[in-house]
Scaffold this motif. Sequence first.
Motif, PDB file in Angstrom:
ATOM      1  N   ARG A 110       0.801  -1.626   0.064  1.00 22.82           N
ATOM      2  CA  ARG A 110      -0.166  -0.310   0.203  1.00 22.82           C
ATOM      3  C   ARG A 110       0.692   1.533  -0.010  1.00 22.82           C
ATOM      4  NH1 ARG A 110      -5.151  -2.082   3.742  1.00 22.82           N
ATOM      5  NH2 ARG A 110      -5.909  -3.116   1.963  1.00 22.82           N
ATOM      6  N   GLU A 111       1.717   1.093   0.735  1.00 24.50           N
ATOM      7  CA  GLU A 111       2.816   2.644   0.974  1.00 24.50           C
ATOM      8  C   GLU A 111       3.524   2.792  -0.113  1.00 24.50           C
ATOM      9  OE1 GLU A 111       4.521   1.841   5.583  1.00 24.50           O
ATOM     10  OE2 GLU A 111       5.757   1.755   3.645  1.00 24.50           O
ATOM     11  N   GLY A 112       3.706   1.804  -1.043  1.00 21.80           N
ATOM     12  CA  GLY A 112       4.684   1.626  -1.868  1.00 21.80           C
ATOM     13  C   GLY A 112       3.624   2.367  -3.204  1.00 21.80           C
ATOM     14  N   LEU A 113       2.032   1.052  -3.014  1.00 16.93           N
ATOM     15  CA  LEU A 113       1.609   1.950  -4.271  1.00 16.93           C
ATOM     16  C   LEU A 113       0.675   3.324  -4.156  1.00 16.93           C
ATOM     17  CD1 LEU A 113      -1.230  -1.452  -4.186  1.00 16.93           C
ATOM     18  CD2 LEU A 113       0.896  -0.057  -5.779  1.00 16.93           C
ATOM     19  N   ASP A 114       1.264   3.802  -3.308  1.00 17.27           N
ATOM     20  CA  ASP A 114       0.608   5.252  -2.872  1.00 17.27           C
ATOM     21  C   ASP A 114       1.191   6.161  -2.725  1.00 17.27           C
ATOM     22  OD1 ASP A 114      -2.044   5.147  -1.199  1.00 17.27           O
ATOM     23  OD2 ASP A 114      -1.085   4.733   0.306  1.00 17.27           O
ATOM     24  N   ARG A 115       2.529   5.617  -2.992  1.00 23.29           N
ATOM     25  CA  ARG A 115       4.157   6.373  -4.089  1.00 23.29           C
ATOM     26  C   ARG A 115       3.868   6.494  -5.449  1.00 23.29           C
ATOM     27  NH1 ARG A 115       9.088   4.282  -2.984  1.00 23.29           N
ATOM     28  NH2 ARG A 115       7.864   2.736  -1.128  1.00 23.29           N
ATOM     29  N   VAL A 163      -2.503   0.025 -11.305  1.00 22.93           N
ATOM     30  CA  VAL A 163      -2.245   0.538  -9.652  1.00 22.93           C
ATOM     31  C   VAL A 163      -3.164   0.025  -9.009  1.00 22.93           C
ATOM     32  CG1 VAL A 163      -1.946   1.883  -8.500  1.00 22.93           C
ATOM     33  CG2 VAL A 163      -0.023   1.925  -9.930  1.00 22.93           C
ATOM     34  N   ASP A 164      -4.207   0.117  -9.242  1.00 24.49           N
ATOM     35  CA  ASP A 164      -5.985   0.153  -9.252  1.00 24.49           C
ATOM     36  C   ASP A 164      -5.715  -1.325  -8.681  1.00 24.49           C
ATOM     37  OD1 ASP A 164      -6.048   2.520  -9.051  1.00 24.49           O
ATOM     38  OD2 ASP A 164      -7.314   2.253 -10.628  1.00 24.49           O
ATOM     39  N   ALA A 165      -4.899  -2.314 -10.049  1.00 25.19           N
ATOM     40  CA  ALA A 165      -5.550  -3.245  -9.825  1.00 25.19           C
ATOM     41  C   ALA A 165      -5.055  -4.289  -9.127  1.00 25.19           C
ATOM     42  CB  ALA A 165      -5.413  -3.971 -11.272  1.00 25.19           C
ATOM     43  N   ILE A 166      -3.631  -3.977  -8.330  1.00 30.69           N
ATOM     44  CA  ILE A 166      -2.479  -4.567  -7.552  1.00 30.69           C
ATOM     45  C   ILE A 166      -2.965  -4.312  -6.243  1.00 30.69           C
ATOM     46  CG2 ILE A 166      -0.453  -3.948  -6.508  1.00 30.69           C
ATOM     47  CD1 ILE A 166       0.949  -3.970  -9.579  1.00 30.69           C
ATOM     48  N   SER A 193     -12.324   5.028  -9.230  1.00 28.12           N
ATOM     49  CA  SER A 193     -11.887   5.975  -8.408  1.00 28.12           C
ATOM     50  C   SER A 193     -10.806   5.584  -7.444  1.00 28.12           C
ATOM     51  CB  SER A 193     -13.149   6.243  -6.951  1.00 28.12           C
ATOM     52  OG  SER A 193     -12.559   5.445  -6.223  1.00 28.12           O
ATOM     53  N   THR A 194      -9.726   6.845  -7.522  1.00 30.89           N
ATOM     54  CA  THR A 194      -8.506   6.707  -6.554  1.00 30.89           C
ATOM     55  C   THR A 194      -8.830   7.215  -4.991  1.00 30.89           C
ATOM     56  OG1 THR A 194      -8.218   8.996  -8.137  1.00 30.89           O
ATOM     57  CG2 THR A 194      -6.482   6.427  -8.929  1.00 30.89           C
ATOM     58  N   SER A 195      -9.220   8.159  -5.396  1.00 36.23           N
ATOM     59  CA  SER A 195      -9.890   8.838  -3.196  1.00 36.23           C
ATOM     60  C   SER A 195     -10.248   7.762  -2.947  1.00 36.23           C
ATOM     61  CB  SER A 195     -10.217  10.085  -3.816  1.00 36.23           C
ATOM     62  OG  SER A 195     -11.200  10.208  -4.193  1.00 36.23           O
TER      63      SER A 195
END
Lengths: 165, 787
Positions: free
Chosen positions: B16-21, B94-97, B141-143
Motif C-alpha cells: 500500500r505504501e508503495g502503491l500510494d507512492r 496500480v488499481d488492479a494491484i 476512483s483513486t481517492s
Amino acid sequence: MALSEKIFTFHLDGLFLGIDVNEVHEVLPTQALTPVPLAHPIVAGLINMRGQIVVAIDLRRFLRRPAHPVDQRLPINVIVRNGTNLMSLLVDHMGDVIEIDSGLFTKPPDTTATETRSLFRGAYQLPSQLLLVFDTTRAIEAIVSQATSKVLQSGHESNPPSDRR
Amino acid sequence: MSHDQEILQEFVVECREGLDRIDSVLVALEAAPEDRSRLDTVFRVLHTIKGNAGFLDLPKLGAVAHAGESLLSRLVSGSIPVNSHVTDLLLRLVDAIRNVVAEVNSSGTEGDLQHDELIRELNESTSTAVKESPAESSKPSTSPPKAPRTNFREPKLDDLAEVSDAGGDAKTQALDLSEIFPQPGRVEPKSVPPEPPAFFEPPLSAENTASLSDSGSGSSLNSGSLLNSGASLSSRVFSEPEQSTVIRVQIDHLDDLMNLVGELVLTRNRIVQITASRHDDELTEPIQRLNRLTAALQDGVMRTRMQPVRNAWKKYPRIVRDLAKQCGKQCEIELQGGDTELDKSMLEAIADPLVHLVRNSIDHGIEKPYLRRIKGKPETGRLLVRAFQESGQVHIEISDDGAGLDLERIRKKAIEVGIISSEKALLATESELRNSIFLPGFTTAEKVTSLSGRGVGMDVVKTSVEQIGGTIELHTQKDVGTTIRLTVPLTLAIVPAVMVACGSQRFAIPQINVVEMLRLEGEERHLACDLFYDTPVLKLRGDLLPMADLCQKLHIHSNFNIATREKLEILVLKSGTRRFALLVDAIGDAQEIVVKPLGELLASQTQYSGAALMGDGSIALILDVLGIARSAGLLEAEKGLIHDSEATPVADNSLDHQVLICQIDGERQIAIPLADVVCLEQIPSAKIEKSATGDVLQYRGEILPLRNLSQNQRVTSATATDDQQLSVVIYRAAETQMGLLVDRIIDVAQRPTNLRSADANVQPGGPVTVIGTAVVLGRVTDFLQLN
C-alpha cells in the motif's frame, strides 16, 4: 443583517489585494532571503521562520508586475498554507484587515482573461479603489504549478554543458 | 497472529505504501515525462511487489506486476514515450494491484479478480507503438471514500453472482494454499472491517434477496458466505483502512520532535561558543547543565525512533527457504546481532536493498548442491546476516559461502552490455571489476526471471544506500564466498557536512560524498587542471576527473574565474562509483547540520537535497551531489550506457546454455547439457553391479543403469580396483534416470555459440549422440545430447 467577511489586505505595485483572513497563517516583517540558484524566477528564496524553512514567492513576478523597486521598503512576508507546507508571498506592504459587507462583492467581468479569472474570485467595490480578492486555493495551485513546471525547463537549459563556456 | 500471516500483513502494508507512492509519482510523471527518476521509483516499487508476490505464492499478482514492469522497462529505456495512455494503463495497473492486495488482506488469498485484459493491454503497449486510444474501462476512483455509504455501488444481480463466485473460488484457492499456510484463508477478526455487514444490509432488501435466490438456484448460498464475500468486497471497495496512516501520524510527530531537538542542539552549540569566549564563571555551571540535558534529550528522542534491525529480518528465513527451494539449492541462514538498533527511517530505507542482497546471495552466490560437493563444500550453503554498531555507524553484513564473483565473467559481461570498453576491461583491476556490478544495467544473469536479471539490482541497492548517507562494500573470493557490507549512519537527521562558498552564498555538501579536498596554488594549478578538448578536467594521480565549476553550474555570479584565479579550491566528490571534481570559491569548515526538506515547491530542484539552518540563523542549501553531477552533464555517459544495455538482446535460457564438462578416456573432453543433469555422485567402484542390461548401480532405492562412454570399455567395474572412486553423472533421460561414468568432472561452462556440427557417423544411436564440437576451456570438446 447583511453577511460580511474579513479580508486581509495588502498592496502590490499599486494594486489593492486581499486574501480571506482565515487563509493567512501569519505575517512576518522583511526577512533575509537565501536565493535558490536555478529555481524558477518566481521563487524569491528561502526564509527562516523560527527554525522552519519556508519558500518565499515573488508575488510581483508571479503576477507579471514590474520588479520591486530598489528604493522602496523591502517586501514583507504573508505566510499562507500550502497543503502541509507553508509558503511566503512577498508583498509591498500590508494593509488592514477589513470587514466588508458581502453585498459589495462582484465577480470578475466576463472580459477578464481566463488566467486572471482563475486567480481572483472577485472584487469588492470600495469607495477609493477596487479590492481584488484572491481565490487562495487556486492561486496557490497556480503558483505551485508554475514554480515546479517551468523550473524543469530552466533546469534543462543548464543541462548541455558544452554551449556555456 | 501466525508467522505467515504476519508476513502477509507486512506485505499488504508495504504494497500500500508503495502503491500510494506510485500514484502520485505517475500523475507527476504525466506532467513531466522527461523526469526519469520518477520512472525508476515506479519500477522499484513494482519490482519489489513482484518479488514478494513470488515468495508469497501470489501468481496473479506476480503476473500483473511483471507485465507492468516490462512496460516500464521500455519506458525507462525510452523506446516508448510516456503519454496519457501509458499513464492511464499504469494507473489501472496500480488499481488492479491494490484490489488484489485488499483481497489478500481480507482473505489471505488473491481472490478471483481477472487481470488478463489489463495484462494483455500492458503487453501490447510493450510490443507495439502505443496509439493514443481512450481507455475503455471506467476510471476507477483513486481517492478513498470519506463516508463508506456515499461510495456504495448499488450491486446488480451480476455483481452479486460475481461475488458469490469470488467467494467460492477464494475458498478453493485457500485450500490449495493450505499446504503453505497453516491457517488457510482464515480471516483474522482484526483485519475485517467491523462494519461490513452493515454496509451490506441496505442492498439486501427483500426483492434483491428474492431475485438472488431465484438466480442462484444451483448454488447453496448461505448468508454466512455472502457476508464473508461481502466483507471482502467491501474491503475492496472501501480499501485502505486506517492502520498505516495512524502509524504515519505518530512518526511525523517523532520527526517534528527530532527536528526540534536538532535545532536545540545547534542552539546549544552556539551558546557554548559564545560563552566560551566570555569567560563568565556564573554561566559555566548552567551551560554545562544545558549541555548535559540537551545531549540526554537528543539521545532520548533518537532512541524513540530506534528499532532493532531484527524487524527488517523477520521475513528472511522464509525468503531464503522459498528461494532456495525454487532454485534447487540448499541454504540455511543465520542472523546475528538482530538487537542492533537503527533509526526507523534508515531501517525502512535499507529494508528493500537488504532483501535484494539476500536474494542475490541465494540466486547467484550459493551453488547447487552437486556443484558444492565438487568444490568440497557442504551441500547446504550458509548465509550469515550480521549487524553491529561501530564508531557511531551501523554495519550490516551479508555473507555467503557460495561461488564468489567470477571476475572473468564480470569482465566479459561488462564488455558485452557496454558498461566498460573492452580495452578498459582488460586493464581493469579486481576492485574495479567488482565495483562494476554496481553500475546501472549490469547483470550476469542470462535470463530475466522473477528473481533477478533485469540489471536493476545492485545499482539500485547502491543508490538507495547512498541516498541515506551509507556506503556499500563488497569482498569476494572465488569459490569461498562473498561478503557485502552496508555501513549506514545511526540517524539521518544530523549530518556532517562541508561548507563551501560560491559567490555570496554558502552551500553544504554531505561529508559522505566528499572524497578529498584540494587547494591548488601557483604552478600546481596549471599542472592539475587541463582541458580535454573543451571539457575541463582535473588530473589527479593519473586519473582524469571531469570538473565542474559550481558557480557556473548554478549560474551564480562570481568574481572568480577559473582562468585568472590564483588559488583553486576543489572538492573531489563521489556519486555512486563516479568521481568528479567540483570547483568552488572557497572551502569552509566542517559542520553538523540538520537536514530540512525543501518541500513541494522546490521538489524538482534536484541539485539540492534540502536546506539547513546555520548557527547564525542563515540558511544554507544542501547540495545533492548526484543532482549536481547530473545537471552538470557529468553523468551523461552513464545515461547513454543504460540505454545501450537495454537494447542488448538477452540470451534466452540460462540452463540451456550451460554445459557440464567432463573427461573420459583419460583425455577426451565432453560436454553435457546442464539442464539434463540431476546430480553428480562419487561412488566406490565396488558398488557397481552386473545385470543383463549391463552395469547397474543401486541408487536411492532404485536400480540405475550405467553408461560408459569410453571407447576403451576396460575402464569399468571389471578392471577398477575395489576401492577406486568413480565419478557418475546422473542424468534424466526421458522418464528414467541414467548414470554416466566419467573419469573426472572438470567444470561448468557456457555453451559456445560456434558449435561445429559433428559428422553424422560418429556414434550413431546409443545412449548419447555427439551433436557438435567446440573448444571449451582450451580443449576440443564433444557436445553430447543424451537420448
